[in-house]
Motif scaffolding. Structure first.
Motif, mmCIF file in Angstrom:
data_model
loop_
_atom_site.group_PDB
_atom_site.id
_atom_site.type_symbol
_atom_site.label_atom_id
_atom_site.label_comp_id
_atom_site.label_asym_id
_atom_site.label_seq_id
_atom_site.Cartn_x
_atom_site.Cartn_y
_atom_site.Cartn_z
ATOM 1 N N ASN A 109 0.828 -1.214 0.000
ATOM 2 C CA ASN A 109 0.000 0.000 0.000
ATOM 3 C C ASN A 109 0.859 1.260 0.000
ATOM 4 O O ASN A 109 0.547 2.237 -0.687
ATOM 5 C CB ASN A 109 -0.925 -0.003 1.218
ATOM 6 C CG ASN A 109 -1.975 -1.085 1.141
ATOM 7 O OD1 ASN A 109 -2.319 -1.559 0.065
ATOM 8 N ND2 ASN A 109 -2.493 -1.511 2.282
ATOM 9 N N ILE A 110 1.964 1.239 0.756
ATOM 10 C CA ILE A 110 2.853 2.398 0.790
ATOM 11 C C ILE A 110 3.487 2.623 -0.571
ATOM 12 O O ILE A 110 3.705 3.769 -1.000
ATOM 13 C CB ILE A 110 3.928 2.200 1.873
ATOM 14 C CG1 ILE A 110 3.274 2.252 3.258
ATOM 15 C CG2 ILE A 110 5.021 3.259 1.769
ATOM 16 C CD1 ILE A 110 4.219 1.978 4.395
ATOM 17 N N LEU A 115 -4.367 -0.771 -3.839
ATOM 18 C CA LEU A 115 -5.137 0.256 -3.140
ATOM 19 C C LEU A 115 -6.638 0.123 -3.361
ATOM 20 O O LEU A 115 -7.415 0.823 -2.703
ATOM 21 C CB LEU A 115 -4.688 1.651 -3.595
ATOM 22 C CG LEU A 115 -3.210 2.000 -3.352
ATOM 23 C CD1 LEU A 115 -2.908 3.387 -3.893
ATOM 24 C CD2 LEU A 115 -2.868 1.913 -1.878
ATOM 25 N N GLY A 116 -7.033 -0.760 -4.259
ATOM 26 C CA GLY A 116 -8.459 -0.898 -4.567
ATOM 27 C C GLY A 116 -9.322 -1.268 -3.383
ATOM 28 O O GLY A 116 -10.376 -0.646 -3.150
ATOM 29 N N LYS A 121 -11.351 6.310 4.234
ATOM 30 C CA LYS A 121 -10.719 6.557 5.527
ATOM 31 C C LYS A 121 -9.342 5.912 5.589
ATOM 32 O O LYS A 121 -8.378 6.518 6.087
ATOM 33 C CB LYS A 121 -11.616 6.025 6.640
ATOM 34 C CG LYS A 121 -11.081 6.297 8.029
ATOM 35 C CD LYS A 121 -12.050 5.783 9.092
ATOM 36 C CE LYS A 121 -11.505 6.053 10.490
ATOM 37 N NZ LYS A 121 -12.443 5.566 11.545
ATOM 38 N N GLU A 122 -9.244 4.685 5.110
ATOM 39 C CA GLU A 122 -7.945 3.998 5.117
ATOM 40 C C GLU A 122 -6.949 4.695 4.196
ATOM 41 O O GLU A 122 -5.749 4.777 4.513
ATOM 42 C CB GLU A 122 -8.137 2.544 4.688
ATOM 43 C CG GLU A 122 -8.885 1.712 5.710
ATOM 44 C CD GLU A 122 -9.200 0.313 5.201
ATOM 45 O OE1 GLU A 122 -9.446 -0.578 6.030
ATOM 46 O OE2 GLU A 122 -9.201 0.120 3.955
#
Length: 226
Positions: A109-110, A115-116, A121-122
């Motif tokens: 994710n970083i 990312l889907g 919020k996340e």
């Protein structure tokens, strides 16, 4: 026509093997659930894929209770200690496995991958985390640059001090040499009416410098004859 008998052997095609595993795994989990509900049975099912991924089902609140019940029914008291160690190791393995999967997902994710599935919020939390990390990185970088600048300033000051010392020593040496040369040019002073003393006063510079003694005696004799 009925379906032909399936030959039980390893499926060589990788894609077909994965598809078959997914279908039969879901069917097995479904059957275990149905067995626990229809027959009021305590069922525990553990499956590891060829890649080591864990799939489990338990009709009780915790699969460890079923494993402990299984241990008490099938193992004597002498074998209880090794089994408890195995259960503890298994629990630790599950914790570490969950932790590793979480870290791998966070890392992806970083890097902007996968990312889907993330909610708004996340994504906001991820963005804030990256901004905080960037601030820490920039702070560390600026501190290193400041330390390098101070070190260069210190070396520059040391060089300037050394340069001043060298200039002072050169000036002192030049002053001593000038004073010595002046003494040699003037020679010793004295007042006398005799010619020998006057001649000696004139020839004193030659006495000071041995390199000027060439022809000194002949010149002195000529003055005496006159």
């Amino acid at each position: 026509m009925g379906r032909g008998k399936v030959e039980l052997k390893r499926i060589e095609n990788k894609i077909s093997r994965q598809v078959t595993f997914a279908k039969r795994r879901n069917g097995l989990l479904k059957k275990a659930y149905e067995l626990s509900v229809l027959c009021d049975a305590e069922v525990a099912l553990i499956i590891f894929s060829s890649r080591g991924r864990l799939f489990e089902f338990s009709s009780s609140s915790c699969i460890y209770k079923t494993l402990e019940r299984y241990r008490s029914c099938n193992y004597s008291s002498e074998a209880s200690a090794p089994l408890e160690a195995e259960l503890s190791n298994y629990q630790e393995y599950l914790k570490l496995k969950t932790r590793v999967e979480f870290l791998q997902t966070t890392q992806r994710n970083i890097l902007g991958e996968d990312l889907g599935p993330l909610s708004t919020k996340e994504l906001d939390q991820l963005e804030n985390q990256i901004e905080i990390s960037l601030k820490h990185i920039r702070t560390a970088k600026n501190q290193q640059l400041l330390d390098q600048l101070f070190e260069l300033k210190r070396k520059e000051q040391q060089l300037q001090d050394a340069n001043k010392d060298l200039r002072r020593k050169i000036q002192e040496t030049s002053g001593d040499n000038t004073f010595h040369m002046t003494c040699q040019d003037v020679g010793p002073s004295g007042s006398s009416g005799h010619a020998n003393e006057d001649n000696q006063e004139v020839l004193n510079p030659a006495v000071c410098d041995p390199s000027l003694h060439i022809g000194y005696q002949a010149y002195f004799n000529q003055l005496n004859n006159e």
